[in-house]
Design a protein around this motif. Sequence first.
Motif, PDB file in Angstrom:
ATOM      1  N   ILE A  70       0.894  -1.169   0.045  1.00 21.76           N
ATOM      2  CA  ILE A  70       0.179  -0.007  -0.074  1.00 21.76           C
ATOM      3  C   ILE A  70       0.864   1.105  -0.030  1.00 21.76           C
ATOM      4  CG2 ILE A  70      -1.754   1.389   1.418  1.00 21.76           C
ATOM      5  CD1 ILE A  70      -2.818  -1.275   2.384  1.00 21.76           C
ATOM      6  N   LEU A  71       2.127   0.876   0.881  1.00 25.83           N
ATOM      7  CA  LEU A  71       2.985   2.337   0.699  1.00 25.83           C
ATOM      8  C   LEU A  71       3.543   2.492  -0.480  1.00 25.83           C
ATOM      9  CD1 LEU A  71       4.534   1.733   4.309  1.00 25.83           C
ATOM     10  CD2 LEU A  71       2.738   3.033   3.632  1.00 25.83           C
ATOM     11  N   LEU A  72       4.047   1.499  -1.239  1.00 30.25           N
ATOM     12  CA  LEU A  72       4.651   1.682  -2.498  1.00 30.25           C
ATOM     13  C   LEU A  72       3.632   2.586  -3.569  1.00 30.25           C
ATOM     14  CD1 LEU A  72       6.580   0.670  -4.517  1.00 30.25           C
ATOM     15  CD2 LEU A  72       5.231  -1.318  -4.969  1.00 30.25           C
ATOM     16  N   PHE A  73       2.408   2.358  -3.600  1.00 31.06           N
ATOM     17  CA  PHE A  73       1.570   3.014  -4.342  1.00 31.06           C
ATOM     18  C   PHE A  73       0.968   4.435  -3.797  1.00 31.06           C
ATOM     19  CE2 PHE A  73       0.348  -1.278  -5.302  1.00 31.06           C
ATOM     20  CZ  PHE A  73       0.962  -1.428  -6.722  1.00 31.06           C
ATOM     21  N   LEU A  74       0.974   4.433  -2.471  1.00 30.54           N
ATOM     22  CA  LEU A  74       0.886   5.919  -1.732  1.00 30.54           C
ATOM     23  C   LEU A  74       2.068   6.696  -1.943  1.00 30.54           C
ATOM     24  CD1 LEU A  74      -0.803   5.111   1.750  1.00 30.54           C
ATOM     25  CD2 LEU A  74      -1.804   5.992  -0.317  1.00 30.54           C
ATOM     26  N   LEU A 188      12.982  -0.808 -21.785  1.00 34.74           N
ATOM     27  CA  LEU A 188      13.009  -2.419 -22.468  1.00 34.74           C
ATOM     28  C   LEU A 188      13.456  -3.226 -21.560  1.00 34.74           C
ATOM     29  CD1 LEU A 188      12.460  -4.148 -24.768  1.00 34.74           C
ATOM     30  CD2 LEU A 188      14.665  -3.464 -25.661  1.00 34.74           C
ATOM     31  N   ALA A 189      14.846  -2.649 -20.860  1.00 32.88           N
ATOM     32  CA  ALA A 189      15.460  -3.368 -19.842  1.00 32.88           C
ATOM     33  C   ALA A 189      14.549  -3.812 -18.701  1.00 32.88           C
ATOM     34  CB  ALA A 189      16.750  -2.923 -19.552  1.00 32.88           C
ATOM     35  N   SER A 190      13.679  -3.146 -18.355  1.00 32.81           N
ATOM     36  CA  SER A 190      12.888  -3.313 -16.970  1.00 32.81           C
ATOM     37  C   SER A 190      11.655  -4.448 -17.358  1.00 32.81           C
ATOM     38  CB  SER A 190      12.126  -2.087 -16.575  1.00 32.81           C
ATOM     39  OG  SER A 190      12.920  -1.101 -16.157  1.00 32.81           O
ATOM     40  N   ILE A 191      11.270  -4.239 -18.814  1.00 33.31           N
ATOM     41  CA  ILE A 191      10.451  -5.140 -19.099  1.00 33.31           C
ATOM     42  C   ILE A 191      10.912  -6.817 -19.436  1.00 33.31           C
ATOM     43  CG2 ILE A 191       8.739  -5.972 -21.263  1.00 33.31           C
ATOM     44  CD1 ILE A 191       8.576  -2.918 -21.776  1.00 33.31           C
ATOM     45  N   ILE A 192      12.162  -6.675 -19.827  1.00 37.00           N
ATOM     46  CA  ILE A 192      12.849  -7.875 -19.965  1.00 37.00           C
ATOM     47  C   ILE A 192      13.073  -8.646 -18.728  1.00 37.00           C
ATOM     48  CG2 ILE A 192      15.119  -9.058 -20.873  1.00 37.00           C
ATOM     49  CD1 ILE A 192      15.139  -6.889 -23.186  1.00 37.00           C
ATOM     50  N   LEU A 193      13.423  -7.726 -17.672  1.00 32.06           N
ATOM     51  CA  LEU A 193      14.088  -8.174 -16.165  1.00 32.06           C
ATOM     52  C   LEU A 193      12.645  -8.880 -15.335  1.00 32.06           C
ATOM     53  CD1 LEU A 193      15.966  -8.567 -14.126  1.00 32.06           C
ATOM     54  CD2 LEU A 193      15.390  -6.010 -13.343  1.00 32.06           C
ATOM     55  N   VAL A 194      11.434  -8.084 -15.772  1.00 34.19           N
ATOM     56  CA  VAL A 194      10.361  -8.576 -14.974  1.00 34.19           C
ATOM     57  C   VAL A 194       9.638  -9.869 -15.763  1.00 34.19           C
ATOM     58  CG1 VAL A 194       7.791  -8.184 -14.702  1.00 34.19           C
ATOM     59  CG2 VAL A 194       9.675  -6.603 -14.249  1.00 34.19           C
ATOM     60  N   SER A 195       9.993  -9.987 -17.061  1.00 39.86           N
ATOM     61  CA  SER A 195       9.611 -11.370 -17.727  1.00 39.86           C
ATOM     62  C   SER A 195      10.491 -12.376 -17.464  1.00 39.86           C
ATOM     63  CB  SER A 195       9.453 -10.654 -19.203  1.00 39.86           C
ATOM     64  OG  SER A 195       8.612  -9.880 -19.788  1.00 39.86           O
ATOM     65  N   ILE A 263       2.776   0.162 -11.319  1.00 40.43           N
ATOM     66  CA  ILE A 263       2.313  -1.172 -11.696  1.00 40.43           C
ATOM     67  C   ILE A 263       3.610  -2.238 -11.847  1.00 40.43           C
ATOM     68  CG2 ILE A 263       1.134  -2.467 -13.641  1.00 40.43           C
ATOM     69  CD1 ILE A 263      -0.606  -0.174 -14.015  1.00 40.43           C
ATOM     70  N   SER A 264       4.523  -1.704 -12.645  1.00 37.23           N
ATOM     71  CA  SER A 264       5.747  -2.471 -13.022  1.00 37.23           C
ATOM     72  C   SER A 264       6.463  -3.001 -11.546  1.00 37.23           C
ATOM     73  CB  SER A 264       6.540  -1.866 -13.858  1.00 37.23           C
ATOM     74  OG  SER A 264       7.116  -0.663 -13.496  1.00 37.23           O
ATOM     75  N   TYR A 265       6.619  -1.827 -11.060  1.00 35.01           N
ATOM     76  CA  TYR A 265       7.283  -2.197  -9.516  1.00 35.01           C
ATOM     77  C   TYR A 265       6.712  -3.157  -8.909  1.00 35.01           C
ATOM     78  CZ  TYR A 265      10.626   1.797 -10.506  1.00 35.01           C
ATOM     79  OH  TYR A 265      11.805   2.296 -10.788  1.00 35.01           O
ATOM     80  N   GLY A 266       5.118  -2.817  -8.630  1.00 32.23           N
ATOM     81  CA  GLY A 266       4.323  -3.826  -7.816  1.00 32.23           C
ATOM     82  C   GLY A 266       4.471  -5.115  -8.521  1.00 32.23           C
ATOM     83  N   ILE A 267       4.410  -5.495  -9.754  1.00 31.97           N
ATOM     84  CA  ILE A 267       4.494  -6.885 -10.192  1.00 31.97           C
ATOM     85  C   ILE A 267       5.819  -7.463  -9.992  1.00 31.97           C
ATOM     86  CG2 ILE A 267       4.601  -8.180 -12.250  1.00 31.97           C
ATOM     87  CD1 ILE A 267       2.650  -6.244 -13.505  1.00 31.97           C
ATOM     88  N   MET A 268       6.967  -6.814 -10.024  1.00 36.69           N
ATOM     89  CA  MET A 268       8.182  -7.249  -9.821  1.00 36.69           C
ATOM     90  C   MET A 268       8.280  -7.319  -8.262  1.00 36.69           C
ATOM     91  SD  MET A 268      11.079  -8.148 -11.142  1.00 36.69           S
ATOM     92  CE  MET A 268      12.674  -7.938 -11.050  1.00 36.69           C
ATOM     93  N   ALA A 269       7.584  -6.843  -7.320  1.00 36.38           N
ATOM     94  CA  ALA A 269       7.679  -6.903  -5.899  1.00 36.38           C
ATOM     95  C   ALA A 269       6.864  -8.100  -5.470  1.00 36.38           C
ATOM     96  CB  ALA A 269       7.174  -5.724  -5.113  1.00 36.38           C
TER      97      ALA A 269
END
Length: 430
Positions: A70-74, A188-195, A263-269
């Motif tokens: 919740i704090l991540l999004f706040l 692109l690097a962030s997308i590849i990393l999460v994937s 959204i990307s940070y939340g998915i990775m977390a």
Amino acid sequence: MENFKQQMEVEIMEINDQPQEESNNQPQEPQPGEGTTLIRTCFNGLNALSGIGILSIPYALSQGGWLSLILLFLIAILCFYTGLLLKRCMDINPEIKTYPDIGQLAFGNNGRIIISVFMYLELFLLSVEFLILEGDNLHKLFPNVHLHIFGKNIGGKRVFILLSALVMLPTTWLNLALLAYVSVGGILASIILVSSVFSVGAFEGVGFKERGVLWRWNGLPTAISLYTFCYCGHAIFPTLCNSMKNRSKFPKVLLICFTISAISYGIMAILGYIMYGEDLISQVTLNLPTRSIGSKIAIYTTLINPLTKYAIVVSPLATAIEDALSLHTSRPARLTVRTVLVRTILVISTVVVALFIPFFGSIMALIGSFLSISASILIPCLCYLKIDKTSRKFGIELIVIVVVLVLGFFVAVMGTYMSVRDIFKNINAK
């Protein structure tokens, strides 16, 4: 302190290959063909917010527990709001081009100096983080590499920190205009990393079986510090805004950038936490099995990113030193022997810090708590209250700003204390 302003303006202009519109004493209407579009500015904004913070997001979640999401999004909402405050400050005086300009308008030369110091210190520590990141991940791939120098055996990640610095050093001698394009792969690097992390969990045997904990009070300052680090793009926001064809659309840019980033940070977390739980290391790539294909893609993507961004991060700081020493020639694109020497010494100084304090998570927490909270939350609020007198009238917004300042100051103090304590604890344990 004009150098940071000039360097960041050059970088944005080169990336977009468009001239920035000049400001007179009165607001200027955008001219056809001038400035950048909303989409391109969104791309630049996302690139500014897409960095190495994504590696430590799972670790941050493990420190604070599930509810800290919740704090991540706040914090994302709060940093979005303070970005809007910077835009309002710019609207009051069209001559504002950069973040230090806002500091000068609010608090005079002292304001410009304070903001510039925060920005340069953040750049220096970020360049140190790049070296530590390279050392940690290369050591994971090649744990048995050693070097013999002057009769001494150097092994572990230290040898890779030294080798990475040697590779990065020549890039710092290049003109910034040649480097402005190398950071466009950040998104692109962030997308590849999460994937890749998802692939390791879903298809390569790790699985998503960890439950984690709901809440952890003692890890909350660290979690908040790391969360804030991920959204510390405020130094570039005024320059991005000023580069647009239509500056009135900049709030929409901020909304898009912070939404996608959150959204990307939340998915990775979530991915990292349900994969490794309490066993998470400060960089999620260090948890990944080295033999899997997804892990190798993630680690090599992580390795490439610092190699392309190190020189861009160091360049404004190097130029500040060169300006202070009056080393620039009439041809700014040309580097002299003295400027090469300055940049080499600067790189050596980052290597020394990286070798002495090779603690990725602790340094990132220090940057987040001391520098990011100050530059992204506290300073925008203070500048806005100082510049816009109407903001000091009692009302909901003033109450919100005061609450943000009090809580932000408390978290900054606690986070800084805990990160410094962890650094000294790790040094004593070496």
